[in-house]
Design a protein around this motif. Structure first.
Motif, mmCIF file in Angstrom:
data_model
loop_
_atom_site.group_PDB
_atom_site.id
_atom_site.type_symbol
_atom_site.label_atom_id
_atom_site.label_comp_id
_atom_site.label_asym_id
_atom_site.label_seq_id
_atom_site.Cartn_x
_atom_site.Cartn_y
_atom_site.Cartn_z
ATOM 1 N N ALA A 190 54.236 58.685 -24.623
ATOM 2 C CA ALA A 190 53.110 58.225 -24.566
ATOM 3 C C ALA A 190 52.903 56.865 -25.331
ATOM 4 O O ALA A 190 52.052 55.998 -24.557
ATOM 5 C CB ALA A 190 52.251 59.426 -25.523
ATOM 6 N N PHE A 191 53.729 56.174 -26.129
ATOM 7 C CA PHE A 191 53.554 55.252 -26.992
ATOM 8 C C PHE A 191 54.067 54.148 -25.646
ATOM 9 O O PHE A 191 53.654 53.108 -25.982
ATOM 10 C CB PHE A 191 54.331 55.186 -28.160
ATOM 11 N N MET A 192 55.333 54.493 -25.198
ATOM 12 C CA MET A 192 55.817 53.410 -24.486
ATOM 13 C C MET A 192 54.957 53.879 -23.356
ATOM 14 O O MET A 192 55.499 52.306 -22.803
ATOM 15 C CB MET A 192 57.451 54.137 -23.784
ATOM 16 N N ALA A 193 54.479 54.431 -22.622
ATOM 17 C CA ALA A 193 53.745 54.671 -21.256
ATOM 18 C C ALA A 193 53.159 53.580 -21.609
ATOM 19 O O ALA A 193 52.545 52.741 -21.184
ATOM 20 C CB ALA A 193 53.198 55.847 -21.184
ATOM 21 N N ARG A 209 50.286 48.558 -20.623
ATOM 22 C CA ARG A 209 49.184 47.048 -20.830
ATOM 23 C C ARG A 209 49.862 45.803 -21.126
ATOM 24 O O ARG A 209 49.244 44.561 -20.330
ATOM 25 C CB ARG A 209 49.297 47.905 -22.608
ATOM 26 N N TYR A 210 51.893 45.926 -21.239
ATOM 27 C CA TYR A 210 52.208 44.525 -21.202
ATOM 28 C C TYR A 210 52.850 44.305 -20.215
ATOM 29 O O TYR A 210 53.208 43.223 -20.088
ATOM 30 C CB TYR A 210 52.855 44.415 -22.709
ATOM 31 N N VAL A 235 46.215 51.982 -20.666
ATOM 32 C CA VAL A 235 45.923 53.412 -20.495
ATOM 33 C C VAL A 235 44.748 53.805 -21.206
ATOM 34 O O VAL A 235 45.941 54.011 -22.373
ATOM 35 C CB VAL A 235 46.566 54.241 -19.851
ATOM 36 N N GLY A 236 44.047 54.993 -21.417
ATOM 37 C CA GLY A 236 42.953 55.373 -22.697
ATOM 38 C C GLY A 236 44.603 57.003 -22.759
ATOM 39 O O GLY A 236 43.982 57.605 -23.467
#
Length: 169
Positions: free
Chosen positions: A26-29, A34-35, A41-42
Protein backbone atom coordinates in the motif's frame (compact mmCIF):
# COMPACT_ATOMS: atom_id res chain seq x y z
CA UNK A 1 0.89 -29.69 23.94
CA UNK A 2 3.60 -27.32 22.67
CA UNK A 3 4.18 -29.43 19.55
CA UNK A 4 0.49 -28.99 18.70
CA UNK A 5 0.74 -25.21 19.09
CA UNK A 6 3.82 -24.85 16.86
CA UNK A 7 1.84 -25.00 13.57
CA UNK A 8 -0.62 -22.44 14.97
CA UNK A 9 2.27 -20.16 15.92
CA UNK A 10 3.73 -20.52 12.40
CA UNK A 11 0.31 -19.61 10.98
CA UNK A 12 0.14 -16.54 13.24
CA UNK A 13 3.60 -15.50 12.07
CA UNK A 14 2.54 -15.95 8.44
CA UNK A 15 -0.53 -13.74 9.00
CA UNK A 16 1.69 -11.08 10.58
CA UNK A 17 4.10 -11.27 7.63
CA UNK A 18 1.17 -10.95 5.23
CA UNK A 19 -0.09 -7.87 7.07
CA UNK A 20 3.39 -6.34 6.89
CA UNK A 21 3.48 -7.07 3.15
CA UNK A 22 0.08 -5.37 2.74
CA UNK A 23 1.40 -2.27 4.50
CA UNK A 24 4.49 -2.22 2.28
CA UNK A 25 2.51 -2.71 -0.93
CA UNK A 26 0.00 0.00 0.00
CA UNK A 27 2.88 2.34 0.82
CA UNK A 28 4.56 1.62 -2.52
CA UNK A 29 1.27 2.07 -4.38
CA UNK A 30 0.83 5.48 -2.75
CA UNK A 31 4.34 6.56 -3.76
CA UNK A 32 3.89 5.35 -7.34
CA UNK A 33 0.44 6.89 -7.72
CA UNK A 34 1.51 10.21 -6.23
CA UNK A 35 4.96 10.73 -7.77
CA UNK A 36 4.84 8.73 -11.00
CA UNK A 37 1.24 9.27 -12.10
CA UNK A 38 0.58 12.50 -10.14
CA UNK A 39 -2.72 10.97 -8.96
CA UNK A 40 -2.68 10.46 -5.17
CA UNK A 41 -5.18 7.98 -3.80
CA UNK A 42 -6.63 7.82 -0.30
CA UNK A 43 -7.34 4.11 -0.01
CA UNK A 44 -3.67 3.31 0.56
CA UNK A 45 -3.60 5.25 3.82
CA UNK A 46 -6.71 3.49 5.04
CA UNK A 47 -5.35 0.06 4.12
CA UNK A 48 -2.03 0.82 5.82
CA UNK A 49 -3.68 2.02 9.01
CA UNK A 50 -6.01 -0.98 9.19
CA UNK A 51 -3.20 -3.45 8.50
CA UNK A 52 -1.01 -1.73 11.11
CA UNK A 53 -3.74 -1.96 13.74
CA UNK A 54 -4.28 -5.63 12.99
CA UNK A 55 -0.53 -6.34 12.81
CA UNK A 56 0.19 -4.86 16.23
CA UNK A 57 -2.71 -6.51 18.05
CA UNK A 58 -2.43 -9.83 16.18
CA UNK A 59 1.29 -9.94 16.86
CA UNK A 60 0.87 -9.13 20.54
CA UNK A 61 -1.85 -11.75 20.88
CA UNK A 62 -0.40 -14.65 18.92
CA UNK A 63 3.15 -14.07 17.70
CA UNK A 64 4.91 -12.61 20.71
CA UNK A 65 6.31 -15.31 23.00
CA UNK A 66 6.40 -14.99 26.77
CA UNK A 67 10.19 -14.57 26.84
CA UNK A 68 9.99 -11.81 24.22
CA UNK A 69 7.68 -9.58 26.23
CA UNK A 70 9.11 -6.52 27.91
CA UNK A 71 8.70 -6.83 31.65
CA UNK A 72 9.91 -4.66 34.47
CA UNK A 73 11.25 -7.11 37.01
CA UNK A 74 12.96 -4.72 39.39
CA UNK A 75 11.48 -6.46 42.43
CA UNK A 76 10.87 -10.00 41.22
CA UNK A 77 14.22 -10.27 39.43
CA UNK A 78 16.09 -10.32 42.71
CA UNK A 79 13.81 -12.84 44.37
CA UNK A 80 13.79 -16.60 44.46
CA UNK A 81 11.83 -18.70 41.99
CA UNK A 82 8.97 -18.86 44.51
CA UNK A 83 8.96 -15.05 44.86
CA UNK A 84 8.90 -14.68 41.06
CA UNK A 85 5.96 -17.13 40.88
CA UNK A 86 4.01 -15.20 43.53
CA UNK A 87 4.64 -11.81 41.93
CA UNK A 88 3.91 -13.25 38.48
CA UNK A 89 0.68 -14.75 39.81
CA UNK A 90 -0.39 -11.42 41.29
CA UNK A 91 0.35 -9.74 37.97
CA UNK A 92 -1.57 -12.42 36.06
CA UNK A 93 -4.59 -12.03 38.34
CA UNK A 94 -4.42 -8.26 37.82
CA UNK A 95 -4.35 -8.68 34.04
CA UNK A 96 -7.23 -11.18 34.13
CA UNK A 97 -9.36 -8.94 36.34
CA UNK A 98 -8.68 -5.67 34.50
CA UNK A 99 -8.97 -7.03 30.96
CA UNK A 100 -11.95 -9.13 32.05
CA UNK A 101 -13.65 -6.04 33.43
CA UNK A 102 -12.98 -4.16 30.18
CA UNK A 103 -14.28 -6.94 27.93
CA UNK A 104 -18.04 -6.17 28.18
CA UNK A 105 -17.50 -2.47 27.49
CA UNK A 106 -15.11 -3.28 24.65
CA UNK A 107 -17.63 -5.71 23.16
CA UNK A 108 -20.34 -3.06 23.44
CA UNK A 109 -18.20 -0.41 21.75
CA UNK A 110 -17.00 -2.66 18.93
CA UNK A 111 -20.50 -3.92 18.16
CA UNK A 112 -21.84 -0.35 18.33
CA UNK A 113 -19.30 0.68 15.69
CA UNK A 114 -21.19 -1.32 13.04
CA UNK A 115 -23.02 1.92 12.29
CA UNK A 116 -19.77 3.60 11.19
CA UNK A 117 -17.83 2.95 7.99
CA UNK A 118 -14.35 3.96 6.95
CA UNK A 119 -14.19 7.08 4.81
CA UNK A 120 -12.61 5.72 1.64
CA UNK A 121 -13.21 1.97 1.44
CA UNK A 122 -16.50 1.84 3.34
CA UNK A 123 -15.35 -0.96 5.66
CA UNK A 124 -17.55 -1.33 8.72
CA UNK A 125 -15.66 -0.16 11.79
CA UNK A 126 -16.82 -3.10 13.92
CA UNK A 127 -14.89 -5.35 11.53
CA UNK A 128 -11.90 -3.02 11.74
CA UNK A 129 -11.85 -2.99 15.56
CA UNK A 130 -12.84 -6.62 16.12
CA UNK A 131 -9.16 -7.54 16.41
CA UNK A 132 -9.13 -5.76 19.77
CA UNK A 133 -11.62 -8.27 21.17
CA UNK A 134 -9.43 -11.12 19.92
CA UNK A 135 -6.44 -9.43 21.54
CA UNK A 136 -8.20 -9.05 24.91
CA UNK A 137 -9.28 -12.70 24.96
CA UNK A 138 -5.76 -13.82 24.01
CA UNK A 139 -4.20 -11.68 26.76
CA UNK A 140 -6.60 -13.14 29.32
CA UNK A 141 -5.84 -16.68 28.09
CA UNK A 142 -2.10 -16.03 28.30
CA UNK A 143 -2.45 -14.68 31.84
CA UNK A 144 -4.56 -17.72 32.81
CA UNK A 145 -1.87 -20.00 31.41
CA UNK A 146 0.76 -18.09 33.37
CA UNK A 147 -1.34 -18.40 36.51
CA UNK A 148 -1.78 -22.15 36.09
CA UNK A 149 1.66 -23.12 34.79
CA UNK A 150 3.78 -20.37 36.29
CA UNK A 151 6.54 -18.63 34.37
CA UNK A 152 8.26 -20.66 31.70
CA UNK A 153 11.73 -21.83 32.77
CA UNK A 154 13.50 -19.82 30.08
CA UNK A 155 11.76 -16.56 31.10
CA UNK A 156 13.26 -16.45 34.59
CA UNK A 157 15.75 -13.60 34.78
CA UNK A 158 19.37 -14.34 35.49
CA UNK A 159 20.41 -13.29 38.99
CA UNK A 160 23.99 -12.57 38.05
CA UNK A 161 25.35 -14.64 40.94
CA UNK A 162 27.59 -16.86 38.85
CA UNK A 163 30.79 -15.52 37.30
CA UNK A 164 30.91 -15.27 33.52
CA UNK A 165 32.17 -18.24 31.59
CA UNK A 166 35.54 -17.24 30.05
CA UNK A 167 35.08 -19.61 27.12
CA UNK A 168 31.81 -17.84 26.21
CA UNK A 169 33.50 -14.48 25.87
Amino acid sequence: MDHMLKPLHRFAEAVAALLLAVIFLAFMAQIIMRYVFNAPVGWTTEVSLAAWLWLVLWGAAFVLKDDEEIRIDLISGRGSRRTRRVIGGIGAVGVIVLFGMSLPASWSYVTFMKVEKSATLGVRMDVMYSIYLVFVVAVIARALRHLVRGPAPDTAPATGDSPPNPSAL
